[in-house]
Design an enzyme around this catalytic site. Structure first.
Site, short mmCIF file in Angstrom:
data_model
loop_
_atom_site.label_atom_id
_atom_site.label_comp_id
_atom_site.label_asym_id
_atom_site.label_seq_id
_atom_site.Cartn_x
_atom_site.Cartn_y
_atom_site.Cartn_z
N ARG A 113 0.73 -1.21 -0.07
CA ARG A 113 -0.03 0.01 -0.09
C ARG A 113 0.84 1.07 0.13
O ARG A 113 1.74 1.38 0.87
CB ARG A 113 -0.99 0.00 1.18
CG ARG A 113 -1.38 -1.35 1.66
CD ARG A 113 -1.97 -1.33 2.91
NE ARG A 113 -3.43 -0.46 3.35
CZ ARG A 113 -3.79 -0.35 4.07
NH1 ARG A 113 -3.58 -0.74 5.39
NH2 ARG A 113 -4.72 0.44 4.28
N ARG A 357 -7.49 7.80 9.74
CA ARG A 357 -7.14 9.01 9.67
C ARG A 357 -8.34 10.20 9.92
O ARG A 357 -9.39 9.99 9.88
CB ARG A 357 -6.70 9.13 8.09
CG ARG A 357 -7.85 9.17 7.10
CD ARG A 357 -7.33 9.33 5.77
NE ARG A 357 -8.28 8.82 4.77
CZ ARG A 357 -8.16 8.35 3.68
NH1 ARG A 357 -7.02 8.14 3.19
NH2 ARG A 357 -9.27 7.70 2.87
N HIS A 476 -15.22 31.44 -18.39
CA HIS A 476 -16.02 32.75 -18.09
C HIS A 476 -17.23 32.07 -17.16
O HIS A 476 -17.65 32.91 -16.16
CB HIS A 476 -16.59 33.14 -19.53
CG HIS A 476 -17.74 34.17 -19.45
ND1 HIS A 476 -19.04 33.95 -19.27
CD2 HIS A 476 -17.52 35.57 -19.07
CE1 HIS A 476 -19.79 35.09 -19.16
NE2 HIS A 476 -18.69 36.03 -19.22
N SER A 793 -5.54 51.75 -1.10
CA SER A 793 -6.07 50.54 -1.32
C SER A 793 -5.48 49.89 -2.59
O SER A 793 -5.21 50.52 -3.42
CB SER A 793 -7.73 50.86 -1.50
OG SER A 793 -8.27 49.46 -1.68
P1 ADP Z 1 -6.14 3.60 -0.14
O1 ADP Z 1 -5.08 4.55 0.26
O2 ADP Z 1 -6.51 3.87 -1.64
O3 ADP Z 1 -7.29 3.75 0.55
P2 ADP Z 1 -5.38 1.23 1.15
O4 ADP Z 1 -4.13 0.96 1.09
O5 ADP Z 1 -5.97 1.89 2.39
O6 ADP Z 1 -5.73 2.23 -0.13
O7 ADP Z 1 -5.99 -0.08 0.60
C1 ADP Z 1 -7.56 -0.18 0.10
C2 ADP Z 1 -8.24 -1.19 0.76
O8 ADP Z 1 -7.61 -2.29 0.50
C3 ADP Z 1 -8.26 -1.00 2.33
O9 ADP Z 1 -9.24 -0.58 2.65
C4 ADP Z 1 -8.61 -2.43 2.79
O10 ADP Z 1 -9.97 -2.85 2.53
C5 ADP Z 1 -7.84 -3.33 1.63
N1 ADP Z 1 -6.35 -3.78 2.35
C6 ADP Z 1 -5.29 -3.22 2.26
N2 ADP Z 1 -4.36 -3.70 3.13
C7 ADP Z 1 -5.35 -5.00 3.62
C8 ADP Z 1 -4.77 -6.01 4.33
N3 ADP Z 1 -3.52 -6.27 4.80
N4 ADP Z 1 -5.68 -6.98 4.46
C9 ADP Z 1 -6.87 -6.88 4.19
N5 ADP Z 1 -7.38 -5.91 3.18
C10 ADP Z 1 -6.55 -4.74 3.05
MG MG Z 2 -7.46 3.37 2.55
#
Ligand code: ADP
Ligand code: MG
Ligand code: MG
Length: 914
Positions: A113, A357, A476, A793
């Site tokens: 990720r 987050r 515009h 101004s």
């Molecule tokens: P984004 O930044 O686009 O949200 P993420 O890295 O959070 O991407 O991943 C998107 C989705 O992938 C997560 O919301 C989750 O559902 C799935 N995911 C990511 N990592 C895992 C994991 N280790 N196990 C299961 N699902 C995962």
């Molecule tokens: Mg995510």
């Protein structure tokens, strides 16, 4: 020598010990190497995972490769240290899980990720199920007792890997998947049986081989390294670069990579995946909010293939999991002291947290949540001021759609060019808009155009909203509607607008004149049918309360640009502390006045000109009286006539056409003679570069009678209002001054007329005579000009034009190229150029105050409503900013944030000096 080796050699020479950067941070087993404060290093996602792990929450373990590694990768460095650390972390993960990546009877699978310091949605797709190959998938099938799940996971990996790492795109895979679904006669992914999924995998692998010339990589480690590097590279893909440019994120930051053990939401009906918020991000309501899907993985929830269920449903089907999720997210919200946006997966009835987050929210929600959190004791009032972005307050000043309980069919999504909502019947030309508005055929009108031009203004005035199929955020339509505070969706490319046939075709529907549509200018959505709207709520109790915290801390005064009493009333409603710019020429464009104005301009001698001005005088006076009455004792700054005169005359081409037509049809008509005279005068007034021609104070110097008439109208109005018990405060402003001599010339006339009027009326008012500083020469000689001018101004629109030598009306020809080349980070007409134009403002302020310590200084123009520019004005010690009424709340909040920031960090050391 590689870059890394070279760095080391150089470091050795300089007597520095070798690089000690820690590249990989582990999380899992109840503790993490990093923590939530390390967003710079770990990225937002990595920091969040570390923090949740440290808090003892159920997070699948893994490790984060930090942003430094990305920066080094981008420089082309061969990073042996990082590779070594990654392998050590992988082994640690394997030990912790009792598994091996892609090997053995119980293979470890991971997700890869991306995650930068600032969340960049859609920058790079996550890769799930990494580690699977032809053997591992069989082991997974056997161990889980669920072959469907195993093959489904494998086909997902090949698809994501092909798309993200191998750059093959999604389309080829989707075509294969859809054709197998069709062959099997099923609608949903999870209905495909193991054998069918195996067929999909075979086809997928063939596609990979065909498109890349190589087999899908079977070695798990090779998959991992390729995926990691793809994440690094994704930092510089076009999507990411564009997103950073729009959001002012630095290009050199880089992204971290998170490698995390997989948990599976697609294991069966006891598993699932979802996303949610701790409060409603649209309204701010304090209710748990989210969606989920059973037997699904990753992005299935947001992909729109299946309709997700509301999170309240989870409470019914899995009450224990639901309670656990609630208590965890509640804890997280308390910990971060802000709205949380989270992602979770349920594997076989057990809950895992995958991300948290601070959540994005609407302006309405931001205010409500800030107030609630102060009440709940989570944050202080001072912190609350920073929980709302100044631009978000706009949401309170525009109507919005009522969506609760409605079926929403989005026809197209264009650019959110001007926020708010509009629901109305469509028309395809400005004339039709005016006609059907005036004869009452349609109560609310939406003007639909390919794009709009200045000729459409009248139609835009009567329309409730504007939809265009072409044009961007600075088209515009976008610029004009934002000024009017009217909803606009621009550049909705899916809408085919046929202006001749009066038809709008979108998504297979054809809409004709009079059909209803709904627009959401805040999100850019074009919605089918007639939704209800909620009106603007400037008196919303939450907003009133919030502003009562904001206003006392700000030092900068906020005034409005308003030309007519109607705008002034609105401005007061939104909290204006005066009028910073009243553009008198706007009063001349009205239908009953433009004729007199033209006669005045066409006059070729002073006597005729004075006659025409006499007719205009009572009208101007009445306008000013209205303004003074509305503003009571607040200051009103009135600018004398500014634009080049040709703006009041018909266009040359238009006249030529009319004349040609008459010559053919009625060659003897007296109208023809009249038109010819007009044309001659238009040609006489023609300027090669009107922006730098006969305009501003040059008009009043060439034709002093214009200044005399305007000054008379102003002072007569002020005295009249005073006699009736009012208390007007008048500032008379001379435009486009470049020298003290010009200023003296005009100031002398104004003061002479003032004493004449006061003597005639036997009563007087206090007033100031000042100038707009909008030419570099004025800024450079501000110390001299301040001898005559009692206030400055800064007209930062013209000052930007003249400092850069760029015409605001022509910048669109090259702005995109400038942004792309990184020469401009943003449009200098939208956000003040602090280094150049800002320096002139700062310098002129200091010089002016040197001469006249009581000099009042403000800015007017577009920048007055831009938060960054407002903060700059605070920093350099201006007295006020003036902006359009719809930007007032934004400016008030930006000024308050600037003041609090200054208290926290101390005043800028450059303050007021140069
Ligand atoms: P984004 O930044 O686009 O949200 P993420 O890295 O959070 O991407 O991943 C998107 C989705 O992938 C997560 O919301 C989750 O559902 C799935 N995911 C990511 N990592 C895992 C994991 N280790 N196990 C299961 N699902 C995962
Ligand atoms: Mg995510
Ligand atoms: Mg100007």
């Amino acid at each position: 020598m590689t870059q890394g080796a070279m760095d080391q050699a150089l470091a050795g020479q300089a007597g520095i010990t070798s690089n000690t950067t820690k590249y990989v941070y582990f999380f899992g087993g109840g503790a993490a190497d990093g923590n939530g404060r390390m967003k710079d290093v770990l990225g937002g996602k990595g920091a969040g995972l570390a923090e949740m792990t440290n808090a003892g929450l159920p997070v699948p373990p893994g490790f984060t490769i930090q942003t430094d590694a990305c920066r080094e990768y981008m420089r082309g460095a061969d990073n042996a240290d990082m590779n070594a650390e990654m392998l050590i972390a992988l082994e640690r993960l394997e030990r912790l899980q009792g598994q091996k990546l892609g090997h053995g009877e119980n293979p470890l699978l991971v997700s890869v990720r991306s995650g930068a310091k600032f969340s960049m949605p859609g920058m790079m797709d996550t890769i799930l199920n990494l580690g699977l190959n032809d053997q591992a998938v069989e082991a997974l099938a056997k161990r889980s007792g669920n072959p469907r799940f195993a093959y489904d996971s494998y086909r997902r990996l090949i698809q994501m890997f092909g798309d993200v790492v191998l750059d093959m795109g999604k389309k080829g895979f989707e075509a294969i998947f859809d054709s197998v679904k069709e062959r099997e006669g099923v609608k949903f992914d999870y209905e495909l049986q193991p054998q069918a999924l195996k067929d999909v995998i075979v086809e997928y692998k063939k596609l990979v081989k065909k498109e890349t010339g190589k087999d899908f990589p079977q070695a798990p480690l090779e998959q991992l390294v390729a995926a990691r590097d793809a994440v690094f590279r994704s930092w510089n893909n076009d999507r990411a670069k564009t997103y950073r440019r729009i959001n002012h994120i630095d290009d050199w930051l880089g992204t971290a990579v998170n490698v995390q053990a997989m948990v599976f939401g697609n294991l069966g009906e006891n598993s699932g995946t979802g996303v949610g918020f701790t409060r409603n991000p649209a309204t701010g309501e304090h209710v748990f909010f989210g969606e989920y899907l059973m037997n699904a993985q990753g992005e299935d929830v947001v992909s729109g293939v299946r309709t997700p269920l509301p999170i309240s449903e989870l409470e019914r089907v899995m009450p224990r999991v639901y309670e656990h999720l609630r208590s965890i997210t509640w804890k997280m919200e308390k910990h971060y002291r802000d709205l949380q946006d989270f992602e979770f997966t349920i594997q076989d009835g057990k809950l895992y947290m995958l991300q948290t987050r601070n959540g994005k929210r609407t302006g309405l929600a931001a205010v409500r949540i800030a107030i609630d959190m102060v009440r709940e004791g989570l944050i202080t009032q001072e912190e609350a001021i920073f929980r709302v972005e100044p631009n978000q307050l706009y949401d309170f000043l525009v109507p919005r759609l009522v969506e609760k309980g409605e079926k929403i069919e989005v026809l197209a999504t264009g650019l959110p060019a001007s926020p708010g909502a509009a629901v109305g019947q469509i028309v395809f030309s400005a004339e039709d808009a005016v006609k059907y508005h005036n004869n009452g055929t349609y109560r609310t009108i939406i003007l639909v155009r390919g794009e709009t031009t200045p000729e459409d203004i009248a139609g835009m005035e009567v329309a409730a909203g504007i939809l265009t199929s072409r044009g961007g955020m600075t088209s515009h339509a976008a610029v004009v509607t934002r000024g009017m505070g009217k909803c606009c969706v621009a550049g909705a490319g899916d809408c085919v607008v046929n202006e001749a046939k009066k038809e709008l075709t979108v998504k297979g529907h054809t809409y004709k004149q009079g059909d209803w549509i709904s627009l959401d200018g805040t999100t850019g959505r074009v919605i089918a049918g007639q939704l209800k709207t909620l009106p603007a709520q400037p008196d919303d109790p939450d907003l009133v309360k919030f502003m009562s915290w904001v206003d006392p801390v700000r030092r900068l005064k906020i005034r409005a640009n308003a030309d007519v009493p109607r705008d002034a009333k609105q401005a007061r409603l939104f909290g204006a502390e005066g009028i910073g710019l009243c553009r008198t020429e706007h009063m001349f464009f009205a239908e009953d006045r433009i004729g007199h104005m033209r006669t005045m301009i066409l006059a070729d001698n002073e006597k005729d000109r004075r006659e025409a001005l006499k007719a205009l005088l009572p009208m101007q006076r009445a306008d000013f009286e209205g303004l003074f009455e509305t503003m009571e004792s607040l200051p009103v700054t009135i600018r004398l006539l500014d634009p080049p005169l040709h703006e009041f005359l018909p266009q040359r081409e238009e006249l030529l056409v009319q004349i040609a037509r008459l010559e053919e049809t009625k060659p003897r008509s007296p109208k023809l003679k009249e038109l010819r005279t007009l044309l001659a005068r238009v040609q006489e007034l023609h300027e090669v570069n009107p922006m730098l021609g006969l305009r501003g104070c040059r008009l009043g110097i060439a034709f002093p009678e214009i200044t005399e008439m305007q000054a008379r109208a102003i002072f007569e109005a002020a005295v009249n209002v005073k006699v009736k018990g009012g208390d007007p405060h008048v500032d008379v402003m001379v435009p486009l001054i470049g020298s003290i001599e010009e200023m003296r010339n005009q100031a002398t006339i104004i003061r002479r007329i003032a004493s004449e009027v006061f003597k005639e009326k036997g009563s007087s008012v206090e007033f100031l005579v000042g100038t707009m500083i909008e030419l570099p020469r004025a800024a450079l000689t501000a110390d001299q000009i301040a001898e005559e001018a009692e206030f400055f101004s800064f007209g930062t629109n013209d000052l930007t034009q003249t400092t850069f030598g760029i015409s605001r009306d022509d910048i669109n020809h090259f702005l995109p190229a400038y942004m792309k080349a990184g020469i401009f980070k943003h449009d200098p007409f939208a956000t003040l150029d602090q280094a150049g134009v800002g320096l002139l403002v700062k310098m002129a302020t200091a010089k002016g105050r040197n001469t006249r310590p009581t000099l009042q200084v403000g800015i007017c123009g577009e920048h007055g409503g831009d938060p960054e520019s407002v903060k700059f004005c605070h920093k350099i010690g201006l007295n006020y900013v003036s902006c359009s009424p719809f930007r007032l709340l934004t400016a008030r909040l930006a000024a308050a944030q600037a003041a609090v920031q200054e208290m926290q960090t101390g005043p800028d050391i450059h303050n007021g000096t140069c």
